[in-house]
Design a protein around this motif. Structure first.
Motif, PDB file in Angstrom:
ATOM      1  N   ILE A 206      -9.682  -1.316  -3.602  1.00 35.68           N
ATOM      2  CA  ILE A 206      -9.517  -2.772  -3.612  1.00 35.68           C
ATOM      3  C   ILE A 206      -8.617  -3.187  -2.449  1.00 35.68           C
ATOM      4  CG2 ILE A 206      -8.530  -4.725  -4.879  1.00 35.68           C
ATOM      5  CD1 ILE A 206      -9.353  -3.231  -7.457  1.00 35.68           C
ATOM      6  N   VAL A 207      -9.083  -4.190  -1.696  1.00 34.78           N
ATOM      7  CA  VAL A 207      -8.329  -4.734  -0.568  1.00 34.78           C
ATOM      8  C   VAL A 207      -7.784  -6.093  -0.994  1.00 34.78           C
ATOM      9  CG1 VAL A 207      -8.438  -5.471   1.850  1.00 34.78           C
ATOM     10  CG2 VAL A 207      -9.851  -3.553   1.057  1.00 34.78           C
TER      11      VAL A 207
ATOM     12  N   TYR B  34      -6.463   0.005   3.036  1.00 31.78           N
ATOM     13  CA  TYR B  34      -6.716  -0.050   1.597  1.00 31.78           C
ATOM     14  C   TYR B  34      -8.029   0.618   1.189  1.00 31.78           C
ATOM     15  CZ  TYR B  34      -2.699  -3.006   0.609  1.00 31.78           C
ATOM     16  OH  TYR B  34      -1.429  -3.479   0.438  1.00 31.78           O
ATOM     17  N   ALA B  35      -9.059   0.505   1.996  1.00 36.33           N
ATOM     18  CA  ALA B  35     -10.352   1.059   1.611  1.00 36.33           C
ATOM     19  C   ALA B  35     -10.502   2.533   1.959  1.00 36.33           C
ATOM     20  CB  ALA B  35     -11.481   0.253   2.254  1.00 36.33           C
ATOM     21  N   ASN B  36      -9.814   2.992   2.999  1.00 34.23           N
ATOM     22  CA  ASN B  36     -10.008   4.369   3.448  1.00 34.23           C
ATOM     23  C   ASN B  36      -8.998   5.372   2.903  1.00 34.23           C
ATOM     24  OD1 ASN B  36     -12.281   3.774   4.982  1.00 34.23           O
ATOM     25  ND2 ASN B  36     -11.029   3.119   6.705  1.00 34.23           N
ATOM     26  N   HIS B  37      -7.940   4.932   2.344  1.00 30.68           N
ATOM     27  CA  HIS B  37      -6.937   5.850   1.790  1.00 30.68           C
ATOM     28  C   HIS B  37      -7.141   5.971   0.278  1.00 30.68           C
ATOM     29  CE1 HIS B  37      -4.051   4.868   5.354  1.00 30.68           C
ATOM     30  NE2 HIS B  37      -5.019   5.690   5.704  1.00 30.68           N
ATOM     31  N   ARG B  38      -8.228   6.590  -0.106  1.00 29.50           N
ATOM     32  CA  ARG B  38      -8.591   6.691  -1.526  1.00 29.50           C
ATOM     33  C   ARG B  38      -7.581   7.511  -2.329  1.00 29.50           C
ATOM     34  NH1 ARG B  38     -12.986   3.687  -3.455  1.00 29.50           N
ATOM     35  NH2 ARG B  38     -13.915   2.797  -1.596  1.00 29.50           N
ATOM     36  N   HIS B  39      -6.855   8.402  -1.687  1.00 28.40           N
ATOM     37  CA  HIS B  39      -5.836   9.171  -2.411  1.00 28.40           C
ATOM     38  C   HIS B  39      -4.641   8.285  -2.792  1.00 28.40           C
ATOM     39  CE1 HIS B  39      -4.762   9.340   1.840  1.00 28.40           C
ATOM     40  NE2 HIS B  39      -3.525   9.600   1.488  1.00 28.40           N
ATOM     41  N   ILE B  40      -4.452   7.177  -2.091  1.00 28.60           N
ATOM     42  CA  ILE B  40      -3.388   6.226  -2.417  1.00 28.60           C
ATOM     43  C   ILE B  40      -3.942   5.065  -3.227  1.00 28.60           C
ATOM     44  CG2 ILE B  40      -1.695   4.602  -1.440  1.00 28.60           C
ATOM     45  CD1 ILE B  40      -1.554   6.399   1.023  1.00 28.60           C
ATOM     46  N   ASN B  41      -5.146   4.627  -2.906  1.00 31.85           N
ATOM     47  CA  ASN B  41      -5.772   3.466  -3.532  1.00 31.85           C
ATOM     48  C   ASN B  41      -7.179   3.845  -4.000  1.00 31.85           C
ATOM     49  OD1 ASN B  41      -6.290   0.774  -4.272  1.00 31.85           O
ATOM     50  ND2 ASN B  41      -6.928   0.199  -2.203  1.00 31.85           N
TER      51      ASN B  41
ATOM     52  N   HIS C 124       0.820  -1.212   0.000  1.00 24.10           N
ATOM     53  CA  HIS C 124       0.000   0.000   0.000  1.00 24.10           C
ATOM     54  C   HIS C 124       0.857   1.266   0.000  1.00 24.10           C
ATOM     55  CE1 HIS C 124      -3.599   2.340   0.587  1.00 24.10           C
ATOM     56  NE2 HIS C 124      -3.235   2.766   1.784  1.00 24.10           N
ATOM     57  N   PHE C 125       1.868   1.293   0.855  1.00 22.37           N
ATOM     58  CA  PHE C 125       2.723   2.475   0.947  1.00 22.37           C
ATOM     59  C   PHE C 125       4.009   2.337   0.140  1.00 22.37           C
ATOM     60  CE2 PHE C 125       0.395   2.854   5.099  1.00 22.37           C
ATOM     61  CZ  PHE C 125      -0.366   3.943   4.717  1.00 22.37           C
TER      62      PHE C 125
END
Length: 116
Positions: free
Chosen positions: A89-90, A78-85, A37-38
């Protein structure tokens, strides 16, 4: 941390301290979340023998596994960081077994004890 854990069972000697629990919360999230994710993907915790064995050692302390909800942890990041993802999708993986044997107790037998 890898080198320090090569010399002692816990970060600050032969007892579990707050330092170990603070590291634990990062270690338990690293491979399933931070790695992908990061984009901290040069290596996984599993690629560090002392860190990965220490992670399993702490996870296997009675009662600790009950506090780790990996599905919740992954959904949160994964679901709450929409600016990254943006897709939300988890991923299903990676498959991790924190209950696998570790070498910590055997390797550092002299007077090791947990702090309650």
């Amino acid at each position: 941390m890898e080198a320090r854990l090569d010399r002692s069972r816990y970060l600050i000697g032969d007892r579990i301290t707050e330092a170990d629990w603070r590291l634990f919360t990062t270690l338990v999230r690293f491979d399933p979340v931070y790695h992908g994710h990061f984009k901290c993907n040069l290596r996984r915790i599993e690629d560090y023998p002392n860190l990965s064995n220490s992670l399993r050692d702490l996870y296997q302390v009675p009662g600790v596994a009950d506090t780790v909800d990996m599905d919740h942890i992954k959904r949160h990041y994964y679901a709450n960081h929409r600016h990254i993802n943006p897709s939300g999708i988890v991923p299903k993986g990676p498959a991790l077994d924190f209950t696998a044997p570790h070498n910590r107790a055997r390797r550092f037998q002299r007077g090791a004890r947990a702090v309650s």
